[in-house]
Design a protein around this motif. Structure first.
Motif, PDB file in Angstrom:
ATOM      1  N   SER A   1       8.324  -7.819   8.935  1.00  0.00           N
ATOM      2  CA  SER A   1       7.773  -7.549  10.266  1.00  0.00           C
ATOM      3  C   SER A   1       6.260  -7.706  10.169  1.00  0.00           C
ATOM      4  O   SER A   1       5.568  -6.888   9.544  1.00  0.00           O
ATOM      5  N   TRP A   2       5.748  -8.764  10.774  1.00  0.00           N
ATOM      6  CA  TRP A   2       4.346  -9.154  10.626  1.00  0.00           C
ATOM      7  C   TRP A   2       3.572  -8.713  11.869  1.00  0.00           C
ATOM      8  O   TRP A   2       3.782  -9.225  12.963  1.00  0.00           O
ATOM      9  N   ILE A   3       2.682  -7.753  11.699  1.00  0.00           N
ATOM     10  CA  ILE A   3       1.870  -7.236  12.796  1.00  0.00           C
ATOM     11  C   ILE A   3       0.503  -7.909  12.710  1.00  0.00           C
ATOM     12  O   ILE A   3      -0.331  -7.542  11.878  1.00  0.00           O
ATOM     13  N   LYS A   4       0.276  -8.888  13.551  1.00  0.00           N
ATOM     14  CA  LYS A   4      -0.920  -9.717  13.445  1.00  0.00           C
ATOM     15  C   LYS A   4      -2.093  -9.105  14.217  1.00  0.00           C
ATOM     16  O   LYS A   4      -1.929  -8.582  15.316  1.00  0.00           O
ATOM     17  N   THR A   5      -3.268  -9.185  13.632  1.00  0.00           N
ATOM     18  CA  THR A   5      -4.505  -8.678  14.241  1.00  0.00           C
ATOM     19  C   THR A   5      -5.580  -9.749  14.067  1.00  0.00           C
ATOM     20  O   THR A   5      -6.385  -9.683  13.144  1.00  0.00           O
ATOM     21  N   PRO A   6      -5.625 -10.747  14.934  1.00  0.00           N
ATOM     22  CA  PRO A   6      -6.569 -11.865  14.783  1.00  0.00           C
ATOM     23  C   PRO A   6      -8.013 -11.398  14.715  1.00  0.00           C
ATOM     24  O   PRO A   6      -8.437 -10.520  15.479  1.00  0.00           O
ATOM     25  N   ASP A   7      -8.752 -11.969  13.787  1.00  0.00           N
ATOM     26  CA  ASP A   7     -10.190 -11.711  13.625  1.00  0.00           C
ATOM     27  C   ASP A   7     -10.495 -10.242  13.351  1.00  0.00           C
ATOM     28  O   ASP A   7     -11.579  -9.749  13.669  1.00  0.00           O
ATOM     29  N   GLN A   8      -9.543  -9.533  12.768  1.00  0.00           N
ATOM     30  CA  GLN A   8      -9.749  -8.142  12.374  1.00  0.00           C
ATOM     31  C   GLN A   8      -9.263  -7.954  10.943  1.00  0.00           C
ATOM     32  O   GLN A   8      -8.680  -8.851  10.343  1.00  0.00           O
ATOM     33  N   LYS A   9      -9.514  -6.759  10.433  1.00  0.00           N
ATOM     34  CA  LYS A   9      -9.054  -6.417   9.097  1.00  0.00           C
ATOM     35  C   LYS A   9      -8.370  -5.063   9.161  1.00  0.00           C
ATOM     36  O   LYS A   9      -8.913  -4.132   9.766  1.00  0.00           O
ATOM     37  N   VAL A  10      -7.178  -4.944   8.595  1.00  0.00           N
ATOM     38  CA  VAL A  10      -6.430  -3.696   8.669  1.00  0.00           C
ATOM     39  C   VAL A  10      -6.000  -3.262   7.269  1.00  0.00           C
ATOM     40  O   VAL A  10      -5.749  -4.079   6.390  1.00  0.00           O
ATOM     41  N   TRP A  11      -5.943  -1.939   7.106  1.00  0.00           N
ATOM     42  CA  TRP A  11      -5.506  -1.336   5.843  1.00  0.00           C
ATOM     43  C   TRP A  11      -4.354  -0.383   6.170  1.00  0.00           C
ATOM     44  O   TRP A  11      -4.592   0.735   6.641  1.00  0.00           O
ATOM     45  N   PRO A  12      -3.092  -0.771   5.940  1.00  0.00           N
ATOM     46  CA  PRO A  12      -1.980   0.156   6.163  1.00  0.00           C
ATOM     47  C   PRO A  12      -1.901   1.153   5.000  1.00  0.00           C
ATOM     48  O   PRO A  12      -1.653   0.764   3.859  1.00  0.00           O
ATOM     49  N   GLU A  13      -2.118   2.428   5.282  1.00  0.00           N
ATOM     50  CA  GLU A  13      -2.216   3.405   4.203  1.00  0.00           C
ATOM     51  C   GLU A  13      -0.916   4.158   3.948  1.00  0.00           C
ATOM     52  O   GLU A  13      -0.709   4.656   2.845  1.00  0.00           O
ATOM     53  N   CYS A  14      -0.043   4.267   4.945  1.00  0.00           N
ATOM     54  CA  CYS A  14       1.164   5.069   4.753  1.00  0.00           C
ATOM     55  C   CYS A  14       2.243   4.595   5.711  1.00  0.00           C
ATOM     56  O   CYS A  14       1.967   4.310   6.876  1.00  0.00           O
ATOM     57  N   ILE A  15       3.484   4.508   5.216  1.00  0.00           N
ATOM     58  CA  ILE A  15       4.637   4.222   6.066  1.00  0.00           C
ATOM     59  C   ILE A  15       5.579   5.416   5.971  1.00  0.00           C
ATOM     60  O   ILE A  15       5.751   6.003   4.910  1.00  0.00           O
TER      61      ILE A  15
ATOM     62  N   ARG B   1       0.800  -1.223   0.000  1.00  0.00           N
ATOM     63  CA  ARG B   1       0.000   0.000   0.000  1.00  0.00           C
ATOM     64  C   ARG B   1       0.836   1.277   0.000  1.00  0.00           C
ATOM     65  O   ARG B   1       0.362   2.334  -0.399  1.00  0.00           O
ATOM     66  N   SER B   2       2.094   1.188   0.482  1.00  0.00           N
ATOM     67  CA  SER B   2       2.924   2.379   0.602  1.00  0.00           C
ATOM     68  C   SER B   2       4.389   1.986   0.540  1.00  0.00           C
ATOM     69  O   SER B   2       4.768   0.910   1.018  1.00  0.00           O
ATOM     70  N   ILE B   3       5.223   2.868  -0.052  1.00  0.00           N
ATOM     71  CA  ILE B   3       6.657   2.608  -0.160  1.00  0.00           C
ATOM     72  C   ILE B   3       7.434   3.892   0.087  1.00  0.00           C
ATOM     73  O   ILE B   3       6.969   4.982  -0.257  1.00  0.00           O
ATOM     74  N   LYS B   4       8.614   3.761   0.712  1.00  0.00           N
ATOM     75  CA  LYS B   4       9.538   4.876   0.901  1.00  0.00           C
ATOM     76  C   LYS B   4      10.945   4.417   0.527  1.00  0.00           C
ATOM     77  O   LYS B   4      11.304   3.258   0.718  1.00  0.00           O
ATOM     78  N   LYS B   5      11.729   5.356   0.007  1.00  0.00           N
ATOM     79  CA  LYS B   5      13.148   5.100  -0.277  1.00  0.00           C
ATOM     80  C   LYS B   5      13.963   5.549   0.923  1.00  0.00           C
ATOM     81  O   LYS B   5      13.745   6.650   1.448  1.00  0.00           O
ATOM     82  N   LEU B   6      14.915   4.717   1.365  1.00  0.00           N
ATOM     83  CA  LEU B   6      15.733   5.014   2.526  1.00  0.00           C
ATOM     84  C   LEU B   6      17.069   5.603   2.109  1.00  0.00           C
ATOM     85  O   LEU B   6      17.524   5.400   0.976  1.00  0.00           O
ATOM     86  N   PRO B   7      17.740   6.328   3.004  1.00  0.00           N
ATOM     87  CA  PRO B   7      19.009   6.989   2.655  1.00  0.00           C
ATOM     88  C   PRO B   7      20.095   6.033   2.168  1.00  0.00           C
ATOM     89  O   PRO B   7      20.954   6.430   1.373  1.00  0.00           O
ATOM     90  N   ASP B   8      20.082   4.777   2.631  1.00  0.00           N
ATOM     91  CA  ASP B   8      21.126   3.827   2.221  1.00  0.00           C
ATOM     92  C   ASP B   8      20.802   3.116   0.911  1.00  0.00           C
ATOM     93  O   ASP B   8      21.539   2.229   0.487  1.00  0.00           O
ATOM     94  N   GLY B   9      19.699   3.488   0.250  1.00  0.00           N
ATOM     95  CA  GLY B   9      19.333   2.864  -1.016  1.00  0.00           C
ATOM     96  C   GLY B   9      18.297   1.774  -0.897  1.00  0.00           C
ATOM     97  O   GLY B   9      17.730   1.337  -1.908  1.00  0.00           O
ATOM     98  N   ASP B  10      18.021   1.310   0.327  1.00  0.00           N
ATOM     99  CA  ASP B  10      16.968   0.314   0.534  1.00  0.00           C
ATOM    100  C   ASP B  10      15.581   0.950   0.372  1.00  0.00           C
ATOM    101  O   ASP B  10      15.443   2.175   0.300  1.00  0.00           O
ATOM    102  N   PHE B  11      14.572   0.090   0.350  1.00  0.00           N
ATOM    103  CA  PHE B  11      13.177   0.514   0.372  1.00  0.00           C
ATOM    104  C   PHE B  11      12.508  -0.080   1.613  1.00  0.00           C
ATOM    105  O   PHE B  11      12.933  -1.109   2.126  1.00  0.00           O
ATOM    106  N   VAL B  12      11.439   0.551   2.063  1.00  0.00           N
ATOM    107  CA  VAL B  12      10.586  -0.038   3.084  1.00  0.00           C
ATOM    108  C   VAL B  12       9.147   0.075   2.604  1.00  0.00           C
ATOM    109  O   VAL B  12       8.748   1.111   2.058  1.00  0.00           O
ATOM    110  N   MET B  13       8.391  -1.017   2.757  1.00  0.00           N
ATOM    111  CA  MET B  13       7.007  -1.067   2.300  1.00  0.00           C
ATOM    112  C   MET B  13       6.095  -1.442   3.448  1.00  0.00           C
ATOM    113  O   MET B  13       6.480  -2.178   4.353  1.00  0.00           O
ATOM    114  N   ALA B  14       4.847  -0.954   3.364  1.00  0.00           N
ATOM    115  CA  ALA B  14       3.772  -1.419   4.237  1.00  0.00           C
ATOM    116  C   ALA B  14       2.741  -2.109   3.352  1.00  0.00           C
ATOM    117  O   ALA B  14       2.331  -1.565   2.323  1.00  0.00           O
ATOM    118  N   ALA B  15       2.333  -3.303   3.756  1.00  0.00           N
ATOM    119  CA  ALA B  15       1.430  -4.097   2.931  1.00  0.00           C
ATOM    120  C   ALA B  15       0.340  -4.723   3.789  1.00  0.00           C
ATOM    121  O   ALA B  15       0.476  -4.865   5.013  1.00  0.00           O
TER     122      ALA B  15
END
Length: 393
Positions: free
Chosen positions: A233-247, A192-206
């Protein structure tokens, strides 16, 4: 100093801190004023000065078309470009490349089948090219610019459109894919969202879930410049639904994720489950450790669409708040500290139903800009795109 004096000084300090942290009134506010349905979904601070917004407008006798609008620093409209086809277009995100050209991503429809559409325009808003990527098996949610007029996009990709996988790609200035990667292919998911990091890596939220399941979790992924996952990094939310919109990258080299958390009021596996929505915040270390997860649960529903780091190290979340019993409904700004504690909030004036604060960005003068109302249904008989410019906190 006696006890009463200490209490008085402390009280005055706390009042001063609270007043200094209040979200200010906007310096200016512009609304499209076009009849019928139009909306803004994203904004950038333009390399040429001012701000450029992407959105959509309903053309009489046709359907929704993309729009690109450039505003001066004082809010004056410099130019407006309408870009469309014979079908419906839904805009999502906008970026500006190193040559000051723009790339707009969204969805076009061919006989009711969604197709990812990329459009590149020069710095005056004149179209350079447009490309359709894949078919209904590909959905794109976010875009960022890279070096040498290249860019990266993320979303989901699948072979059958039933089991989408988390997906990212880098593209050159001609819109040709130079690298693509899929992640967690045994799960259903969408970046859902991506950022470029200073060292050239990327980080995503999905968003990620078991195939065919209604409940889902948040997944953060750190990715090398070669497109390989370094950690999940798996953030679990049992029996719920989540929408990560921005990292977003925090000042302490951690990552903050904001989005929506849907708590099911019945059976989440039912055909049409009903959810109570809350704002969800997550903080993750640079090595992928989950530091904390917070849900802001007021009376009614709340949600976060974007966040930005302010010069003082705090964050502002942009979203929507709906407090049915008290009648407080509308676009919402929430100022929080690095631990997710609430500092102040501001409920913006409601213009119509489903009006969100869709995107927020910092500005070079120390202020910030917010746009809305976010994506609207074509059947909405009245909606206006809007942009608000704020000074510093």
């Amino acid at each position: 100093m006696n006890c009463k004096s200490i209490i008085a000084v402390t009280t005055h300090l706390l009042i001063a801190l609270c007043l200094s942290a209040q979200i200010p009134d906007p310096q200016w506010n512009k609304q499209s004023g076009v009849g019928g349905c139009d909306f803004y979904t994203d904004v950038i601070e333009d390399a040429n000065g001012g701000y450029t917004v992407c959105g959509a407008v309903h053309i009489a006798g046709q359907s929704l078309d993309f729009q690109l609008i450039r505003f001066a620093e004082n809010g004056d409209t410099l130019w407006t470009k309408t870009i469309g086809t014979e079908s419906k277009e839904i805009p999502k995100r906008l970026t500006q490349l190193s040559d000051k050209s723009y790339v707009l991503i969204g969805t076009s429809y061919e006989e009711n089948t969604p197709v990812c559409l990329l459009i590149r325009l020069d710095e005056k808003g004149e179209e350079l090219w447009r490309k359709k990527l894949g078919n209904n098996s590909l959905a794109v949610e976010d875009i960022i610019s890279l070096q040498e007029k290249s860019f990266a996009i993320v979303g989901s990709k699948s072979q059958d459109s039933v089991h989408p996988h988390i997906w990212m790609a880098t593209l050159n200035e001609q819109g040709e894919i130079t690298l693509e990667s899929s992640f967690m292919t045994d799960m259903s998911g969408c970046a859902r969202s991506i950022k470029k990091l200073p060292d050239g890596d990327f980080v995503m939220a999905a968003q990620v879930s078991q195939p065919g399941k209604n409940n889902c979790d948040i997944l953060a992924i750190r990715i090398s410049c070669q497109g390989k996952a370094k950690w999940y990094s798996w953030i679990k939310t049992p029996d719920q639904k989540v929408w990560p919109e921005c990292i977003c990258c925090a000042p302490d080299s951690c990552f903050m994720i904001v989005g929506w958390n849907g708590k099911c009021l019945g059976d989440i596996h039912a055909a049409d489950p009903i959810f109570d929505f809350d704002l969800v915040l997550n903080k993750i270390s640079c090595s992928g450790e989950i530091l904390w997860t917070k849900s802001i649960d007021r009376e009614g529903s709340e949600g976060g669409n974007a966040l930005t780091i302010r010069p003082d190290g705090t964050f502002i979340v942009a979203g929507i708040k709906a407090t049915s019993f008290l009648g407080k409904v509308g676009p919402w700004l929430l100022n929080i500290d690095t631990n997710g504690n609430e500092i102040s909030e501001s409920l913006l004036r409601l213009r119509f139903n489903n009006d969100h604060a869709s995107r927020i960005i910092n500005t070079a003068d120390g202020g910030f800009v917010v746009v809305g109302p976010g994506i609207q249904e074509e059947t909405n008989s009245r909606s206006d795109g809007w942009i608000l410019k704020f000074g510093g906190l």
